[in-house]
Design a protein around this motif. Structure first.
Motif, PDB file in Angstrom:
ATOM      1  N   LEU A 165       0.801  -1.205   0.000  1.00  0.00           N
ATOM      2  CA  LEU A 165       0.000   0.000   0.000  1.00  0.00           C
ATOM      3  C   LEU A 165       0.841   1.266   0.000  1.00  0.00           C
ATOM      4  O   LEU A 165       0.306   2.358  -0.091  1.00  0.00           O
ATOM      5  CB  LEU A 165      -0.936   0.033   1.227  1.00  0.00           C
ATOM      6  N   PRO A 198       2.632   4.411  -1.045  1.00  0.00           N
ATOM      7  CA  PRO A 198       2.232   5.175  -2.216  1.00  0.00           C
ATOM      8  C   PRO A 198       3.385   5.621  -3.088  1.00  0.00           C
ATOM      9  O   PRO A 198       4.500   5.793  -2.622  1.00  0.00           O
ATOM     10  CB  PRO A 198       1.562   6.414  -1.588  1.00  0.00           C
ATOM     11  N   ARG A 239       2.758   9.462   2.860  1.00  0.00           N
ATOM     12  CA  ARG A 239       1.338   9.138   2.779  1.00  0.00           C
ATOM     13  C   ARG A 239       0.871   9.117   1.327  1.00  0.00           C
ATOM     14  O   ARG A 239       1.497   9.670   0.437  1.00  0.00           O
ATOM     15  CB  ARG A 239       0.506  10.173   3.556  1.00  0.00           C
ATOM     16  N   VAL A 240      -0.253   8.478   1.122  1.00  0.00           N
ATOM     17  CA  VAL A 240      -0.844   8.395  -0.203  1.00  0.00           C
ATOM     18  C   VAL A 240      -1.239   9.787  -0.686  1.00  0.00           C
ATOM     19  O   VAL A 240      -1.691  10.621   0.098  1.00  0.00           O
ATOM     20  CB  VAL A 240      -2.082   7.477  -0.158  1.00  0.00           C
ATOM     21  N   ASP A 241      -1.056  10.047  -1.972  1.00  0.00           N
ATOM     22  CA  ASP A 241      -1.530  11.277  -2.579  1.00  0.00           C
ATOM     23  C   ASP A 241      -3.021  11.447  -2.279  1.00  0.00           C
ATOM     24  O   ASP A 241      -3.770  10.483  -2.201  1.00  0.00           O
ATOM     25  CB  ASP A 241      -1.300  11.207  -4.093  1.00  0.00           C
ATOM     26  N   ASP A 249      -5.587   9.850  -4.603  1.00  0.00           N
ATOM     27  CA  ASP A 249      -5.466   8.398  -4.527  1.00  0.00           C
ATOM     28  C   ASP A 249      -6.013   7.898  -3.200  1.00  0.00           C
ATOM     29  O   ASP A 249      -6.671   6.848  -3.127  1.00  0.00           O
ATOM     30  CB  ASP A 249      -3.998   7.993  -4.686  1.00  0.00           C
ATOM     31  N   GLY A 250      -5.750   8.661  -2.125  1.00  0.00           N
ATOM     32  CA  GLY A 250      -6.265   8.289  -0.811  1.00  0.00           C
ATOM     33  C   GLY A 250      -7.779   8.289  -0.768  1.00  0.00           C
ATOM     34  O   GLY A 250      -8.403   7.378  -0.216  1.00  0.00           O
ATOM     35  N   ARG A 272      -9.065   5.264  -2.500  1.00  0.00           N
ATOM     36  CA  ARG A 272      -8.893   4.035  -1.715  1.00  0.00           C
ATOM     37  C   ARG A 272      -9.921   3.939  -0.589  1.00  0.00           C
ATOM     38  O   ARG A 272     -10.376   2.843  -0.252  1.00  0.00           O
ATOM     39  CB  ARG A 272      -7.476   3.981  -1.142  1.00  0.00           C
ATOM     40  N   VAL A 315      -3.004   5.933   3.968  1.00  0.00           N
ATOM     41  CA  VAL A 315      -3.840   7.065   3.569  1.00  0.00           C
ATOM     42  C   VAL A 315      -3.716   8.123   4.656  1.00  0.00           C
ATOM     43  O   VAL A 315      -3.706   7.803   5.844  1.00  0.00           O
ATOM     44  CB  VAL A 315      -5.307   6.629   3.391  1.00  0.00           C
TER      45      VAL A 315
END
Length: 484
Positions: free
Chosen positions: A20, A22, A263-265, A268-269, A272, A407
């Motif tokens: 997961l 990122p 952390r996820v962009d 994108d977060g 998800r 996220v």
């Protein structure tokens, strides 16, 4: 080599899901090239200021409810105006949740809190601008309450705790910052009446469902209301200044390895989150229980009347007060306990929800006279229901972050709060008047029971915790190797 996915498709709670991680980085969490972790004493200042801003925002949101009778007489309002003023909070949160989540995740806590404190300050000033007309004053009050409501969009308790606090204090920090808003609402029931006298205790004549004031009486009560509004605005200006002068988004070094992880962009977060069934189930459970329970407490006086319980509205307000305050106490105390038993949040949630369901069932038995009605007993039962149900709030936040890591915490916690506000709005707005008011308690019992059962189907994953645990094991191994 295991990638943390079991054969049955569920994710292992003991392994971090490295798949997961990122490809993009949110600027707020980037500690490029840093491996050292450090905890700063200033974290308590950061936490306290966040709590104060939350307390002030919620106290101002609930300014007119505790002084409803007098405010209606002064501004010549109908009953629905107070309900509309209260509703602005939930409506505006649903509008600003996503923008605020983007701000705190991408721009950082400082920008997010400055915006929240600034909105609250501007809204508080609008409410007391003299116009000489009750119609104009009412319009400004609505505008002020809407802007104050916009400030509620910030939901950064898990982000703050993750950014500034070590793993052993994260849940406690989340609890303290998340219950601050509820404390503000509760304090408003004490602060408002301390500034504004109740018109019911005067010689004013009641016409219909409102009181008619002469010029002298109207000037007296208007001055009292203005004193309350001036005080709130003045305090908010002071706290805004403190945040403006010093409130960094993050410490120079992260407090944990998970805090340093990218952390996820944001986009994108968000994608998800809406495809993560496990998270959506947890968020729905949270919204259904706390949202419906909170809505029920907000209209408790109507519900009491529906069961033929002849008490005044102040009794209902105090019931809500003890429920919220006991929940604030339990939220912090439970979280201190949970910090020492990370990995068992689901079990704690099921136990606390079951106890709250039992307390609410007893309330139903008292209301229906299966158990003899007694005010003291009702206070105790409401205190217990709030103690267990409101005490679950920080645990929901923390488990939600663990389920969705990496996220970013801002959009995760904002999404959880969105479910609360959305479902509470439905509870309060959907027209079910033909059913009377008894359905409110039935709905509270039903959602609490269903949510307790549904929690069993939430699959625990502790992705963030496992990152810190693995780092600690590696550090301990390195230290022991050096000492050999």
């Amino acid at each position: 080599m295991s990638n943390g996915i079991q054969r049955n498709g569920s994710r292992s709670p003991n392994k971090a899901d490295e798949s997961l991680l990122p490809p993009k980085v949110t600027s707020n969490h980037s500690y490029i090239g840093q491996s050292e972790t450090r905890v700063y004493k200033r974290r308590w200042y950061i936490l306290i200021m966040y709590c104060i801003i939350g307390i002030m925002q919620n106290a101002m949101w609930n300014t007119f409810g505790p002084i409803e009778t007098t405010a209606r007489a002064v501004y010549k309002w109908d009953g629905w105006v107070i309900d509309l003023i209260a509703a602005w909070g939930s409506v505006t949160f649903c509008i600003t949740m996503l923008p605020f989540a983007w701000v705190v995740d991408v721009k950082g806590l400082r920008v997010g809190l400055l915006l929240s404190a600034g909105f609250t300050l501007v809204g508080s000033v609008l409410r007391f601008i003299p116009t000489g007309s009750t119609t104009s004053s009412t319009a400004l009050i609505h505008c002020g309450q809407i802007i104050i409501g916009l400030a509620s969009g910030i939901a950064a308790a898990p982000l703050l705790s993750s950014t500034w606090f070590p793993p052993s204090q994260r849940t406690t920090a989340t609890a303290i910052s998340s219950v601050a808003s509820y404390v503000g609402t509760s304090l408003s029931f004490l602060v408002g009446p301390s500034f504004v006298d109740d018109v019911k205790d005067s010689n004013a004549v009641k016409v219909g469902d409102n009181y008619r004031l002469n010029e002298t009486e109207e000037a007296k009560y208007q001055k009292q209301i203005n004193s309350l509004l001036y005080t709130q605005s003045g305090l908010q200006a002071v706290f805004f200044f403190f945040v403006f002068v010093y409130y960094p988004s993050k410490p120079p070094s992260p407090p944990s390895h998970s805090a340093a992880t990218v952390r996820v962009d944001f986009k994108d977060g968000a994608r998800r989150l809406i495809t993560n069934f496990n998270f959506l189930l947890l968020a729905t459970i949270y919204g259904a229980t706390t949202g419906v329970y909170g809505g029920w407490c907000a209209v408790l006086y109507q519900n009491l009347s529906g069961y033929g319980i002849d008490v005044n509205e102040h009794f209902a307000e105090w019931l809500g007060f003890v429920a919220v305050m006991s929940g604030a106490v339990s939220g912090v105390s439970f979280s201190v306990f949970a910090d020492r038993f990370t990995g068992h949040l689901k079990l704690l949630l099921i136990v606390f929800m079951a106890f709250s369901l039992f307390a609410i069932l007893l309330i139903y038995y008292v209301f229906t006279r299966v158990i003899g009605f007694n005010k003291g007993l009702v206070y105790v039962l409401f205190s217990l229901s709030g103690f267990f149900l409101n005490g679950t709030i920080p645990l929901f936040y923390e488990l939600g972050v663990e389920l969705t890591y990496p996220v970013a915490e801002g959009i995760t916690s904002g999404s959880v709060m969105f479910f609360n506000n959305f479902l509470q709005s439905i509870f309060l707005v959907v027209p079910l008047g033909h059913l009377g008011t008894k359905w409110m308690l039935w709905a509270t019992i039903g959602t609490c029971a269903a949510s307790t059962l549904l929690l069993v189907f939430v699959k625990e994953t502790y992705n963030r915790y496992s990152v810190d645990k693995r780092a600690k094991i590696e550090n301990d191994f390195s230290s022991s190797s050096l000492n050999m």
